[in-house]
Design an enzyme around this catalytic site. Structure first.
Site, PDB file in Angstrom:
ATOM      1  N   ILE A 234      55.726  30.186 -14.354  1.00 26.35           N
ATOM      2  CA  ILE A 234      54.378  30.870 -14.508  1.00 26.35           C
ATOM      3  C   ILE A 234      53.706  29.804 -15.533  1.00 26.35           C
ATOM      4  O   ILE A 234      52.712  30.402 -16.059  1.00 26.35           O
ATOM      5  CB  ILE A 234      54.548  32.371 -15.024  1.00 26.35           C
ATOM      6  CG1 ILE A 234      55.388  32.251 -16.297  1.00 26.35           C
ATOM      7  CG2 ILE A 234      55.016  33.211 -13.931  1.00 26.35           C
ATOM      8  CD1 ILE A 234      55.375  33.735 -17.067  1.00 26.35           C
ATOM      9  N   ARG A 236      53.024  25.473 -15.583  1.00 26.13           N
ATOM     10  CA  ARG A 236      52.477  24.527 -14.928  1.00 26.13           C
ATOM     11  C   ARG A 236      53.480  23.920 -13.857  1.00 26.13           C
ATOM     12  O   ARG A 236      54.607  23.617 -14.370  1.00 26.13           O
ATOM     13  CB  ARG A 236      51.835  23.544 -15.815  1.00 26.13           C
ATOM     14  CG  ARG A 236      50.816  23.925 -16.435  1.00 26.13           C
ATOM     15  CD  ARG A 236      49.560  23.807 -15.665  1.00 26.13           C
ATOM     16  NE  ARG A 236      48.357  24.118 -16.486  1.00 26.13           N
ATOM     17  CZ  ARG A 236      47.638  25.375 -16.608  1.00 26.13           C
ATOM     18  NH1 ARG A 236      48.263  26.481 -15.598  1.00 26.13           N
ATOM     19  NH2 ARG A 236      46.704  25.594 -17.179  1.00 26.13           N
ATOM     20  N   ASP A 260      54.616  30.372  -9.305  1.00 23.13           N
ATOM     21  CA  ASP A 260      53.083  30.571  -9.204  1.00 23.13           C
ATOM     22  C   ASP A 260      52.521  29.371  -9.356  1.00 23.13           C
ATOM     23  O   ASP A 260      51.132  29.384  -9.005  1.00 23.13           O
ATOM     24  CB  ASP A 260      52.715  31.631 -10.504  1.00 23.13           C
ATOM     25  CG  ASP A 260      51.284  31.948 -10.216  1.00 23.13           C
ATOM     26  OD1 ASP A 260      50.814  32.524  -9.228  1.00 23.13           O
ATOM     27  OD2 ASP A 260      50.753  31.903 -11.206  1.00 23.13           O
ATOM     28  N   GLU A 265      48.561  21.314  -6.765  1.00 22.80           N
ATOM     29  CA  GLU A 265      47.879  22.538  -6.315  1.00 22.80           C
ATOM     30  C   GLU A 265      46.658  22.096  -5.552  1.00 22.80           C
ATOM     31  O   GLU A 265      45.984  21.248  -6.067  1.00 22.80           O
ATOM     32  CB  GLU A 265      47.577  23.686  -7.285  1.00 22.80           C
ATOM     33  CG  GLU A 265      48.898  24.055  -7.773  1.00 22.80           C
ATOM     34  CD  GLU A 265      48.827  24.991  -8.820  1.00 22.80           C
ATOM     35  OE1 GLU A 265      47.693  25.343  -9.260  1.00 22.80           O
ATOM     36  OE2 GLU A 265      49.731  25.318  -9.569  1.00 22.80           O
ATOM     37  N   HIS A 283      48.985  30.430  -7.708  1.00 19.95           N
ATOM     38  CA  HIS A 283      48.367  30.237  -9.088  1.00 19.95           C
ATOM     39  C   HIS A 283      47.569  31.504  -9.416  1.00 19.95           C
ATOM     40  O   HIS A 283      46.461  31.492  -9.984  1.00 19.95           O
ATOM     41  CB  HIS A 283      47.573  28.930  -9.282  1.00 19.95           C
ATOM     42  CG  HIS A 283      47.610  28.627 -10.861  1.00 19.95           C
ATOM     43  ND1 HIS A 283      47.495  27.406 -11.283  1.00 19.95           N
ATOM     44  CD2 HIS A 283      47.558  29.266 -11.858  1.00 19.95           C
ATOM     45  CE1 HIS A 283      47.560  27.200 -12.440  1.00 19.95           C
ATOM     46  NE2 HIS A 283      47.155  28.556 -12.981  1.00 19.95           N
TER      47      HIS A 283
HETATM   48  C1  8YV Z   1      43.705  29.205 -14.704  1.00 17.42           C
HETATM   49  C2  8YV Z   1      45.802  29.153 -15.977  1.00 17.42           C
HETATM   50  O1  8YV Z   1      43.149  28.650 -15.727  1.00 17.42           O
HETATM   51  O2  8YV Z   1      45.166  29.916 -18.092  1.00 17.42           O
HETATM   52  C3  8YV Z   1      45.601  29.029 -17.465  1.00 17.42           C
HETATM   53  O3  8YV Z   1      46.120  28.294 -18.082  1.00 17.42           O
HETATM   54  O4  8YV Z   1      46.241  28.322 -15.483  1.00 17.42           O
HETATM   55  C4  8YV Z   1      44.721  30.155 -15.182  1.00 17.42           C
HETATM   56  O5  8YV Z   1      44.393  31.221 -15.817  1.00 17.42           O
HETATM   57  C5  8YV Z   1      42.592  30.010 -13.784  1.00 17.42           C
HETATM   58  O6  8YV Z   1      43.385  30.038 -12.731  1.00 17.42           O
HETATM   59  C6  8YV Z   1      41.410  29.347 -13.924  1.00 17.42           C
HETATM   60  O7  8YV Z   1      41.324  28.128 -13.336  1.00 17.42           O
END
Ligand code: 8YV
Length: 317
Positions: A234, A236, A260, A265, A283
């Protein structure tokens, strides 16, 4: 208009919630890079006036972009992760960076919990089984009980802590690995990702992305997780060596995965699409109306504070 009364120009690398964008529109001159048919021309024309960037962790803001924006003062990131933003380049230019911590931790942890249950209990696979009319042929194969299993959390930040709470409710045993052991966390600490994976039945990745964590979960960690182990990500995609993960799944070196996030991506490795023991999400961990509104609210609040000369609500350290 004279300096001081003119609306500051804000470059929108990627927009966020419509309500927040409308609020920004009242106060700022929004320059929409994401919609530009000729981004280079737009930057040539507008770059010299831009004082702020609105972006996301994934779309980021590169040093090359900042080179085009001599008056840039602040980058406001819609997301807690800001690995796409060249923070060193910001520091060197005296540009401030803000993100959206805390408001999304519970939703992201919920996604972790959901992926744990979906993989161990084979819920996505069973859903496909019912839809395909196969229940009539007999019961779906059994899943695995979460209670009593060991959850290793890689990255014990705000999201990791929330995930630990949820796992305890499930009756899972929890340990963690973090860059540094946390004196304020009363959970067993494992000294490396390999040691954590060796101990765990389920390894959940919840650390920040970026250069420091690239491929932290590699073939060795996956081998340590073993054929009865699951990987949950969850955080990166960059934290996991994706080709190594695909290979481990293909060879049965780990039992399954709940993912996720991905390395490139929105592209997902073709091989994962046909694996029944893998649950895939686009994601989506922070993707609820409430949380995305709260994140967008922080983007607005940070820009307003900056331009009023007030303390930033959520600056990146
Ligand atoms: C994305 C996220 O930013 O907060 C983060 O680090 O990966 C997500 O919340 C969201 O998809 C907006 O791009």
């Amino acid at each position: 208009m004279s300096e001081g009364t003119e609306k500051p120009s804000v470059l929108v690398v990627w927009p966020n919630r419509p309500k927040a964008m409308a609020e920004l529109e009242d106060t700022y001159r929004l320059i929409h890079l994401w919609q530009a048919s000729e981004p280079e021309t737009l930057l040539d024309e507008e770059g010299p006036e831009i004082r702020a960037i609105v972006t996301t962790g994934e779309r980021g803001a590169s040093a090359q972009l900042m080179d085009r924006l001599p008056r840039l003062e602040i980058v406001a990131c819609f997301g807690v992760g800001y690995d796409g933003i060249d923070v060193e380049a910001c520091k060197a230019r005296g540009v401030r960076v803000t993100n959206t911590p805390d408001v999304l931790s519970r939703d992201v942890a919920d996604m972790g919990l959901g992926l744990i249950l979906m993989t161990l209990r084979r819920m996505a696979e069973a859903d496909r089984y019912v839809r395909a009319g196969r229940w009539i042929e007999g019961a779906h194969p059994l899943g695995t009980c979460a209670a009593g299993k060991k959850l290793g959390i890689l990255g014990m930040g705000r999201i990791g802590l929330e995930l630990a709470k949820r796992a305890e409710v499930l009756g899972m045993e929890v340990a963690y690995h973090n860059r540094t052991e946390r004196a304020d966390v009363a959970l067993p600490y494992k000294s490396s990702p390999v040691e954590l994976a060796r101990w765990a039945d389920v390894l959940a990745v919840a650390c920040p992305g970026g250069a420091a964590t690239r491929n932290l979960v590699d073939a060795e960690v996956l081998a340590a997780l073993g054929p009865e182990g699951w990987l949950i990500n969850i955080a990166r995609g960059s934290v996991v060596d994706e080709p190594a993960l695909v290979a481990a799944l293909q060879a049965g070196q780990i039992k399954g995965a709940g993912l996720d996030v991905f390395a490139d991506e929105p592209r997902v490795p073709e091989a994962l699409l046909t694996m029944d023991n893998v649950v895939l999400q686009p994601h989506n961990a922070s993707a609820t109306e409430e949380t995305r509104d709260a994140m967008a609210g922080l983007v607005v609040a940070n820009l307003q504070a900056h331009f009023k000369g007030e303390k930033l609500p959520t600056p990146v350290a």
